[in-house]
Motif scaffolding. Structure first.
Motif, PDB file in Angstrom:
ATOM      1  N   GLU A 110      -0.666  -1.862  -7.009  1.00  0.00           N
ATOM      2  CA  GLU A 110      -0.393  -2.076  -8.367  1.00  0.00           C
ATOM      3  C   GLU A 110      -1.986  -2.426  -8.902  1.00  0.00           C
ATOM      4  O   GLU A 110      -2.357  -1.998 -10.050  1.00  0.00           O
ATOM      5  CB  GLU A 110       0.469  -3.247  -8.789  1.00  0.00           C
ATOM      6  CG  GLU A 110       0.631  -3.616 -10.183  1.00  0.00           C
ATOM      7  CD  GLU A 110       1.492  -4.860 -10.583  1.00  0.00           C
ATOM      8  OE1 GLU A 110       1.554  -5.100 -11.640  1.00  0.00           O
ATOM      9  OE2 GLU A 110       2.167  -5.456  -9.442  1.00  0.00           O
ATOM     10  N   HIS A 111      -2.852  -3.121  -8.099  1.00  0.00           N
ATOM     11  CA  HIS A 111      -4.072  -3.427  -8.778  1.00  0.00           C
ATOM     12  C   HIS A 111      -5.344  -2.619  -8.133  1.00  0.00           C
ATOM     13  O   HIS A 111      -6.358  -3.057  -8.519  1.00  0.00           O
ATOM     14  CB  HIS A 111      -4.289  -4.844  -8.494  1.00  0.00           C
ATOM     15  CG  HIS A 111      -3.410  -5.921  -9.041  1.00  0.00           C
ATOM     16  ND1 HIS A 111      -2.286  -6.443  -8.541  1.00  0.00           N
ATOM     17  CD2 HIS A 111      -3.397  -6.579 -10.228  1.00  0.00           C
ATOM     18  CE1 HIS A 111      -1.556  -7.333  -9.290  1.00  0.00           C
ATOM     19  NE2 HIS A 111      -2.239  -7.367 -10.525  1.00  0.00           N
ATOM     20  N   ASN A 112      -4.786  -1.585  -7.481  1.00  0.00           N
ATOM     21  CA  ASN A 112      -5.697  -0.823  -6.937  1.00  0.00           C
ATOM     22  C   ASN A 112      -6.803  -1.466  -6.337  1.00  0.00           C
ATOM     23  O   ASN A 112      -8.093  -1.147  -6.227  1.00  0.00           O
ATOM     24  CB  ASN A 112      -6.481   0.080  -8.116  1.00  0.00           C
ATOM     25  CG  ASN A 112      -7.226   1.333  -7.557  1.00  0.00           C
ATOM     26  OD1 ASN A 112      -6.780   1.857  -6.495  1.00  0.00           O
ATOM     27  ND2 ASN A 112      -8.169   1.807  -8.121  1.00  0.00           N
ATOM     28  N   TRP A 113      -6.508  -2.277  -5.172  1.00  0.00           N
ATOM     29  CA  TRP A 113      -7.298  -3.162  -4.456  1.00  0.00           C
ATOM     30  C   TRP A 113      -7.891  -2.476  -3.122  1.00  0.00           C
ATOM     31  O   TRP A 113      -8.650  -2.949  -2.493  1.00  0.00           O
ATOM     32  CB  TRP A 113      -6.786  -4.589  -3.863  1.00  0.00           C
ATOM     33  CG  TRP A 113      -6.721  -5.197  -4.868  1.00  0.00           C
ATOM     34  CD1 TRP A 113      -7.359  -5.440  -5.954  1.00  0.00           C
ATOM     35  CD2 TRP A 113      -5.852  -6.299  -5.164  1.00  0.00           C
ATOM     36  NE1 TRP A 113      -7.101  -6.628  -6.970  1.00  0.00           N
ATOM     37  CE2 TRP A 113      -5.797  -7.064  -6.378  1.00  0.00           C
ATOM     38  CE3 TRP A 113      -4.462  -6.580  -4.621  1.00  0.00           C
ATOM     39  CZ2 TRP A 113      -5.187  -8.181  -6.770  1.00  0.00           C
ATOM     40  CZ3 TRP A 113      -3.555  -7.736  -5.071  1.00  0.00           C
ATOM     41  CH2 TRP A 113      -4.095  -8.404  -5.995  1.00  0.00           C
ATOM     42  N   GLY A 114      -7.631  -1.139  -2.814  1.00  0.00           N
ATOM     43  CA  GLY A 114      -7.813  -0.255  -1.711  1.00  0.00           C
ATOM     44  C   GLY A 114      -6.863   0.743  -1.000  1.00  0.00           C
ATOM     45  O   GLY A 114      -5.598   0.610  -1.370  1.00  0.00           O
ATOM     46  N   GLU A 115      -7.177   1.182  -0.084  1.00  0.00           N
ATOM     47  CA  GLU A 115      -6.320   2.194   0.697  1.00  0.00           C
ATOM     48  C   GLU A 115      -5.421   1.505   1.649  1.00  0.00           C
ATOM     49  O   GLU A 115      -5.487   0.503   2.251  1.00  0.00           O
ATOM     50  CB  GLU A 115      -7.126   3.118   1.536  1.00  0.00           C
ATOM     51  CG  GLU A 115      -6.470   4.094   2.335  1.00  0.00           C
ATOM     52  CD  GLU A 115      -5.487   5.011   1.611  1.00  0.00           C
ATOM     53  OE1 GLU A 115      -4.414   5.302   1.857  1.00  0.00           O
ATOM     54  OE2 GLU A 115      -5.912   5.634   0.389  1.00  0.00           O
ATOM     55  N   THR A 116      -4.166   1.775   1.378  1.00  0.00           N
ATOM     56  CA  THR A 116      -3.027   1.205   2.333  1.00  0.00           C
ATOM     57  C   THR A 116      -2.900   2.067   3.510  1.00  0.00           C
ATOM     58  O   THR A 116      -1.981   1.476   4.528  1.00  0.00           O
ATOM     59  CB  THR A 116      -1.742   1.046   1.499  1.00  0.00           C
ATOM     60  OG1 THR A 116      -1.268   2.381   1.183  1.00  0.00           O
ATOM     61  CG2 THR A 116      -2.029   0.142   0.342  1.00  0.00           C
ATOM     62  N   GLN A 117      -3.414   3.347   3.697  1.00  0.00           N
ATOM     63  CA  GLN A 117      -3.124   4.218   5.025  1.00  0.00           C
ATOM     64  C   GLN A 117      -1.902   4.248   5.125  1.00  0.00           C
ATOM     65  O   GLN A 117      -1.411   4.403   6.478  1.00  0.00           O
ATOM     66  CB  GLN A 117      -3.925   3.529   6.157  1.00  0.00           C
ATOM     67  CG  GLN A 117      -5.531   3.264   5.836  1.00  0.00           C
ATOM     68  CD  GLN A 117      -6.193   2.732   7.058  1.00  0.00           C
ATOM     69  OE1 GLN A 117      -5.656   1.846   7.900  1.00  0.00           O
ATOM     70  NE2 GLN A 117      -7.410   2.975   7.079  1.00  0.00           N
ATOM     71  N   GLY A 118      -0.966   4.430   4.302  1.00  0.00           N
ATOM     72  CA  GLY A 118       0.469   5.130   4.299  1.00  0.00           C
ATOM     73  C   GLY A 118       1.345   3.962   4.817  1.00  0.00           C
ATOM     74  O   GLY A 118       2.618   4.094   4.875  1.00  0.00           O
TER      75      GLY A 118
END
Length: 372
Positions: A110-118
């Motif tokens: 939601e806050h675009n804090w980084g890649e979640t890698q799926g």
């Protein structure tokens, strides 16, 4: 096929057990066992929260966290609530469970804090031994949205192993603390019964020698010996107090006041809030206060000191202040004395912060802030 599966699970539990039995320190064993768990189960990501009796948690181990969760020194993982901890604290997390979605990852997206890698989901397992709970084990993999019953059963068995090991380490630490206290008490008794009595006798002998002599130089020598004996006696009594904190059973405020008075200081106290500190925190605060008061006696050239105690539901603050000679201090440089370094180390050992303010002619103020 079933036999092969059981054999594989047996080997996994055996490897985990061997690793747990090698280590005796929580901060060393949890990262190692989490790494091994992921290796032998084929999972990709894991983390462990340790939770105390009040629901306060810490990120005790992590492995292969996606950037969204590991960025900014894992700040997202170290604050705020999440569904697995909510279920753990209210008693709903009693066994290995599929967490439908991870709130921390949802927040990161939601806050675009980084890649979640799926990774979107994870399994949560309480770490427990009998009725005693220690925290939560979480594991997950990219694009894995569901854990099968046999996977959850294996994770639950591993979590039980970890919980049992944590309880064993806790008992060992308690035994070590008891042994250390007993040894301190023995040393305090020995010092009181031997060295303390010798110094007292020396002081009396010097006083008698001074009265018996008519020679001014001899009188002066005996007076000097008596002063040295009295100074050493005061130091010895302070050391005995440090080894065996008499009066701590009445609380740290009373104990520090008594210790300050024993040093010859006039201690003014101010208390805000109800002081109910965990044993380990109270012991550390007592030792820090002792060192600070001893420094006031030795270096401040003042006999008055002010101690403030403030406590709320989450934080305890203690400040010790004198209006003495002070000294030049630059916070960007190393602390100038072993006593100050010791206070800082003790504060950080209970996850607190240590601050000192001092200027020549302006006195010194030491402040510690500790989460409780």
């Amino acid at each position: 096929m079933v036999e092969e599966k059981h054999h594989s699970e047996h080997l996994i539990l055996k490897e985990i057990a061997e690793l747990l039995n090698k280590e005796t320190k929580v901060n060393e064993v949890l990262p190692s066992v989490l790494k091994k768990l992921l290796q032998v189960t084929g999972m990709e990501t894991g983390w462990i929260f340790l939770v105390d009796e009040k629901g306060h948690y810490e990120l005790a181990a992590k492995e292969n966290l996606p950037p969204a969760l590991s960025s900014q020194d894992c700040s997202l993982m170290c604050k705020g609530d999440c569904w697995c901890l909510d279920r753990y604290n209210d008693g709903r997390l009693e066994k290995a469970t599929n967490i439908i979605e991870c709130k921390r990852i949802e927040d990161a997206i939601e806050h675009n804090w980084g890649e979640t890698q799926g990774m979107t989901h994870h399994a949560s397992v309480p770490l427990r031994a009998g009725s005693e709970k220690f925290g939560v084990l979480n594991v997950g993999s990219r694009n894995k949205t569901h854990f099968h019953a046999d996977e959850l059963d294996l994770l639950e068995s591993i979590a039980f192993q970890i919980g049992t090991a944590l309880k064993r380490m806790k008992l060992i630490q308690k035994e070590q603390d008891i042994a250390l206290t007993e040894e301190r008490n023995r040393l305090a008794r020995d010092l009181h019964d031997s060295v303390n009595q010798i110094l007292f006798s020396l002081s009396l002998t010097a006083s008698g020698g001074r009265e018996m002599s008519d020679h001014p130089e001899v009188k002066e020598t005996f007076s000097y010996i008596q002063d040295l004996a009295q100074e050493a006696l005061t130091e010895m009594r302070a050391l005995i107090w440090q080894l065996r904190p008499q009066g701590l059973e009445n609380g740290v405020v009373s104990a520090l006041c008594s210790y300050g008075n024993m040093l010859g200081l006039k201690v003014k106290t101010e208390v805000k809030g109800v002081l109910s500190l965990p044993g380990r925190v109270e012991e550390a605060v007592w030792r820090i206060g002792q060192e600070a008061l001893a420094n006031c006696k030795k270096h401040s050239q003042q006999t008055e000191v002010k101690i403030q105690f403030k406590s709320d539901k989450n934080v305890f603050i203690m400040s010790i202040e004198d209006s003495g000679c002070g000294f030049y201090y630059d916070k960007n440089q190393e602390l100038p004395s072993l006593g100050l370094k010791s206070m800082k180390e003790r504060t950080e050992a209970i996850k607190g912060t240590f601050d000192i303010k001092s200027k020549p002619g302006k006195g010194t103020k030491i402040k510690i802030k500790v989460p409780i």
